[in-house]
Design an enzyme around this catalytic site. Structure first.
Site, PDB file in Angstrom:
ATOM      1  N   GLN A  66      34.851  36.699  38.321  1.00 51.01           N
ATOM      2  CA  GLN A  66      35.308  35.423  37.757  1.00 51.01           C
ATOM      3  C   GLN A  66      34.331  34.954  36.674  1.00 51.01           C
ATOM      4  O   GLN A  66      33.126  34.874  36.901  1.00 51.01           O
ATOM      5  CB  GLN A  66      35.447  34.371  38.869  1.00 51.01           C
ATOM      6  N   ASP A 107      41.466  42.944  35.359  1.00 56.25           N
ATOM      7  CA  ASP A 107      41.374  41.882  34.354  1.00 56.25           C
ATOM      8  C   ASP A 107      41.400  42.465  32.928  1.00 56.25           C
ATOM      9  O   ASP A 107      41.529  41.726  31.962  1.00 56.25           O
ATOM     10  CB  ASP A 107      40.036  41.137  34.526  1.00 56.25           C
ATOM     11  N   LYS A 137      44.084  32.145  43.210  1.00 55.11           N
ATOM     12  CA  LYS A 137      44.417  33.563  43.047  1.00 55.11           C
ATOM     13  C   LYS A 137      44.509  34.242  44.424  1.00 55.11           C
ATOM     14  O   LYS A 137      45.382  35.074  44.655  1.00 55.11           O
ATOM     15  CB  LYS A 137      43.368  34.266  42.176  1.00 55.11           C
TER      16      LYS A 137
END
Ligand code: GUN
Length: 294
Positions: free
Chosen positions: A97, A120, A53
């Site tokens: 994450q 997200d 990413k």
């Protein structure tokens, strides 16, 4: 529609669009999008994803930084760091994450991220907006799946879609997106899970099957109707002594047999995975463009 839903190709298209958007934002308003990654512990797959990413960010001109915490970090320490990042004007997006190590309360930690920086889309506020059909940040994998089919020439409209898996990061938000009365959605959605009796009964009548359960090679040809579209969200490491790394990556779909029967199918790797990253970049650009009104 193409037979192979090529996430590598379509995500490259989105990344090109994001790169242009980033350049325009910098030229016109002097703003460079910034994305912070928080990792806790040493899970090798998670660290590998974050490295991918970060690379993708730098390729489109998004500044990124990784904040790594040891396995036994407390919720208080993490929430403190998230608070600092929420207040930092150079940071437009914050990504925690997942999965977090056992013992940490994911919901509490995700709730600490400012909804305006929640690229997200996992904050309860953005999840609620998604269910209501309101504008907000949308989780990257579900949005990536929708874009992948549409940009490949397929459509969701009016289709019987069976989603297998009810996770908070894929199954639930994907079902919420697909059921909206909106262009590019408007599907009839069945959400199957570990409590579903006779799963094949559902999958065999689906126009489109999305599998997101984290079980290698789970969906077999007998579970799929001739000509169905099959989307594989799985990314599993299967032991393979013959390979250099000692494992190979496989999805939740038995590609070798299902691809002979499906009308279109995503490969693993090169299907849904790159789409998730492309949408993350796109959400970060959106956050930098309009920090107050997403
Ligand atoms: N772990 C697996 N998929 C994801 C994702 O899309 N975002 C985050 N933050 N963690 C993940």
């Amino acid at each position: 529609m193409e037979t192979i839903l090529d996430g590598k190709k379509i995500s490259a298209e989105i990344r090109r669009e994001v790169k242009e958007g980033v350049e325009t934002l910098r030229r016109e308003r002097g703003v460079v999008p910034g994305l912070a990654f928080i990792t806790v512990g040493e899970d090798p797959a998670s660290l590998a994803y974050v490295a991918m990413k970060e690379r993708a960010c730098s390729e489109v001109g998004i500044r990124s930084g990784q904040f790594s915490f040891p396995r036994f970090t407390t919720e208080k320490e993490l929430v403190g760091k998230i608070g600092d990042l929420n207040a930092d004007p150079d940071i437009h997006g914050i990504l925690i994450q997942l999965p977090l190590p056992a013992g940490l309360d994911s919901t509490a930690i995700l709730s600490a991220v400012s909804p305006e920086k929640d690229v997200d889309g996992f904050h309860p506020f953005n999840m609620g907006k998604l269910l209501l059909g309101r504008k907000g940040f949308c989780p990257c994998t579900p949005k990536g799946i929708m874009e992948l089919l549409i940009r490949s020439g397929g459509e969701w409209e009016g289709k019987d879609v069976v989603v297998v898996g009810r996770s908070n990061i894929v199954g639930k938000p994907l079902a919420a997106l697909l059921m909206q009365r909106a262009r590019g959605a408007n599907a009839t959605v069945t959400l199957c899970h570990t409590g579903t009796r006779n799963l094949s009964l559902h999958t065999r009548r689906a126009d489109i099957i999305v599998v997101a359960i984290g079980k290698p090679l789970f969906l077999t040809a007998d579970m799929v109707r001739e000509g169905a579209v099959v989307i594989d969200v799985g990314m599993n490491r299967l032991e393979d002594k013959g390979s250099e790394r000692g494992y190979r990556l496989v999805g939740d779909v038995n590609f070798a047999e299902v691809s002979r029967k499906a009308g279109a199918i995503t490969p693993v790797p090169g299907g849904v995975g790159p789409m998730t990253i492309a949408i993350l970049l796109s959400n970060t650009l959106d956050a930098a463009r309009s920090p107050q009104c997403v």
